[in-house]
Scaffold this active site. Sequence first.
Site, PDB file in Angstrom:
ATOM      1  N   ASP A 104      -8.805   3.575  -3.229  1.00  0.00           N
ATOM      2  CA  ASP A 104      -9.939   3.836  -2.344  1.00  0.00           C
ATOM      3  C   ASP A 104     -11.113   4.443  -3.102  1.00  0.00           C
ATOM      4  O   ASP A 104     -11.084   5.611  -3.498  1.00  0.00           O
ATOM      5  CB  ASP A 104      -9.520   4.776  -1.210  1.00  0.00           C
ATOM      6  CG  ASP A 104      -8.415   4.181  -0.354  1.00  0.00           C
ATOM      7  OD1 ASP A 104      -8.174   2.969  -0.470  1.00  0.00           O
ATOM      8  OD2 ASP A 104      -7.799   4.934   0.427  1.00  0.00           O
ATOM      9  N   GLU A 137       2.818   7.001  -2.435  1.00  0.00           N
ATOM     10  CA  GLU A 137       2.553   8.195  -3.242  1.00  0.00           C
ATOM     11  C   GLU A 137       2.977   9.488  -2.541  1.00  0.00           C
ATOM     12  O   GLU A 137       3.441  10.419  -3.209  1.00  0.00           O
ATOM     13  CB  GLU A 137       1.060   8.305  -3.565  1.00  0.00           C
ATOM     14  CG  GLU A 137       0.450   7.063  -4.212  1.00  0.00           C
ATOM     15  CD  GLU A 137      -0.178   6.132  -3.183  1.00  0.00           C
ATOM     16  OE1 GLU A 137      -0.725   5.093  -3.600  1.00  0.00           O
ATOM     17  OE2 GLU A 137      -0.114   6.449  -1.967  1.00  0.00           O
ATOM     18  N   ASP A 160       0.841  -1.197   0.000  1.00  0.00           N
ATOM     19  CA  ASP A 160       0.000   0.000   0.000  1.00  0.00           C
ATOM     20  C   ASP A 160       0.881   1.254   0.000  1.00  0.00           C
ATOM     21  O   ASP A 160       2.068   1.215   0.324  1.00  0.00           O
ATOM     22  CB  ASP A 160      -0.898  -0.021   1.235  1.00  0.00           C
ATOM     23  CG  ASP A 160      -2.184   0.760   1.046  1.00  0.00           C
ATOM     24  OD1 ASP A 160      -2.322   1.481   0.036  1.00  0.00           O
ATOM     25  OD2 ASP A 160      -3.078   0.644   1.907  1.00  0.00           O
TER      26      ASP A 160
END
Length: 761
Positions: free
Chosen positions: A480, A417, A414
């Site tokens: 998401d 970024e 995950d």
Amino acid sequence: MKFTDGYWLMREGVAASFATWVADARIEEDRLTLWGATGRERGRGGTLNSPLLTVEVFSPAEGVIGVRSTHHAGSRDRGPHFALRSDEGHAGKARASGSVLELASGPLALRVDTEEPWRLDFLAEGRLLTSAGKRGTGFATLDGQHHIVSQLSLGVGGLVYGLGERFTPFTRNGQSVEVWQADGGTASEQAYKNVPFYLTNRGYGVFVNHPGRVSYEIASESVGQVQFSVEDQSVEYYVIYGPTPKEILDRYTALTGRPALPPAWSFGLWLSTSFTTDYDEDTVGRFTRGMAEREIPLSVFHFDCFWMRAYQWCDFTWDPDVFPDPEGMVRRLKDQGLRVTVWINPYIGQKSPLFDEGARLGHLVRTAEGDVWQWDMWQAGMALVDFTSPAAREWYASKLRALLRQGVDGFKTDFGERVPTDVVWSDGSDPERMHNYYTQLYNETVFRVLTEERGEGEAVLFARSATAGGQQFPVHWGGDCESTFEAMAESLRGGLSLGLSGFGFWSHDIGGFEGTPTPAVFKRWVQFGLLSSHSRLHGSGSYRVPWEYDEEAVEVTRVFTRLKNRLAPYLLRAAEQARDRGTPVMRAMVLEFPDDPSCHPLDRQYMLGENLLVAPVFSEDGEVEYYVPAGTWTHLLTGERVTGPGWRRERFGFDSLPLLARPGSVIPFGARDDGPEYALAEGVTLRVHAPEDGVEVVTRVPAGTGERAAVFRTRRSGDELTVTAEGAPGGWSVVLAGPDGYGEPVPVSEGAHAVTLPMAG
């Protein structure tokens, strides 16, 4: 970034210069060097007080031409750089004919006339693809910042796709796009996976070889041009010829890296704990037993963030309060035939014991003052692992190896970024260029650990962030999203965009992440999810086990999970095509039907592999509008014939959706539906759809866990259909799709290698 104020003027504060004519040129055997003068006046007077651009033209591979445009060449190269693969046996061929210079690379050529105003033409097989004309090569300054600018013509009817996993309208025309990693969800212009590569419907793609921020104006500033700019003194781009979209992706992924082949088990159904829900080993056991009792085959169980203690992400240690016996728990899950994956990220919270260890060893990113860079977003006082350091990569990898020794099979990588630009990297990398590139080092580190520990073909990630080249480390998921039909549609848009950016495998959170889906949304998303490359049930604050919704959700999940497992021979062959040629498993319609203009803008349907059309249902009442290309298609679930070309509007119950087999296709169905890992060629059933007279169709079935793969050849001759097998272990069968639906399977006796059947109309 927009520099102009309409057609005639520059925006306030912008000063720009563009190549207007060729001041000089050098021709070598395999390259051209052009010097582009920016003044209006030719001759000696024009050489004074006027910038000169150096433009190098070369070819790293057949059908690919690179252009490097430089203003000031004295800047220090700090990296990082994309790792590109050139064809060592290939070199472009340069030649001159009078004032015309040309560099040819297979069917593609760049041509420039040194006596005409500046213009770089890219041609293929006598046809102009695109050109860099009056404002095609230059630079601009704004507020003291230097930007190198390129423009390539788009042409009438030209459409642009790609630039990563983007959730805005599918064709990029009219959009301003910033290639800059961001954690922006799936409902904004921001993207987790930014790739400076776009593909067109006009036979070519363009890759900008710059890992930092690339700003695109796609028919949005100059409406007939695609403009890209970087804050730098130099920019390098590659024009990549097809002519088909598949051939463009083939050449692009040969340059930037092919996707690895994920293990067969990863194509089954994944179930997650979800994110912030309460769970412990009892919860996990209740979920896995519940799936088994309801006869829903489960392949992977995933532990999300809270397998570790709160505030300590990441310390790679199971929370002893809820998982007191992690090795035993993993072993018990393995005894149920399940694989196990766990969530990780590249951040180290201050409360984690690894924070002090990483700081002491110099493995965390630092500020210019030498302090560990920290903030409180996501985890309190978190720091960032410095993956530019080989020692830091090995330190991080060692923590993962300990989990693999406990029996963990894969990692959800995950984040990656939110990478700061006010820091110092251990290898001296430029912070602006490292912002996007960080994810490449992160995912590569984790993927390499899995390959080393589990072996080739057994490594799989579930990654959120990526850039060019990230396709080498599958699988990626969409991030998401809300739990709505709208979010389901925007997720599909993003996945198709990513596929047109060179990524072969993609997934999404079935049911959506934020919020709780209605039963209707959940059931429709289950259909879509189990007709995707990879399939994971995952949410944020609510569980995604189907019995949480209604009993019909259980049935839908069971039916489509078992359907996907039977399609394993077909899907794993599509996966091999992704590995070998860069063709994604989930394909935008334009990829399979480039000669049908009706397919060019479609983003609410797709091809799963080359032969199955999927149109997910995005409405409460089950109504769906979809386009059927030319020919006689067959509904895979009902056997109904559907004739195209044309649009259809239909209503479907939760047991069905548009799932059509392509005219002339042969779809192999496996003999088992309890999981994707089995001997795929043993007992395979071939479903034959509207074969064309005199055309041979070759169907390759991977070995799976069997000893050998099989090749089937199907040919219709008038009223007879003949199927021959090479390497088939026996026990296979053939089903013909006729005007009244599917016929009965015709078994082929053990050891037989051919069968001839009468056509059923």
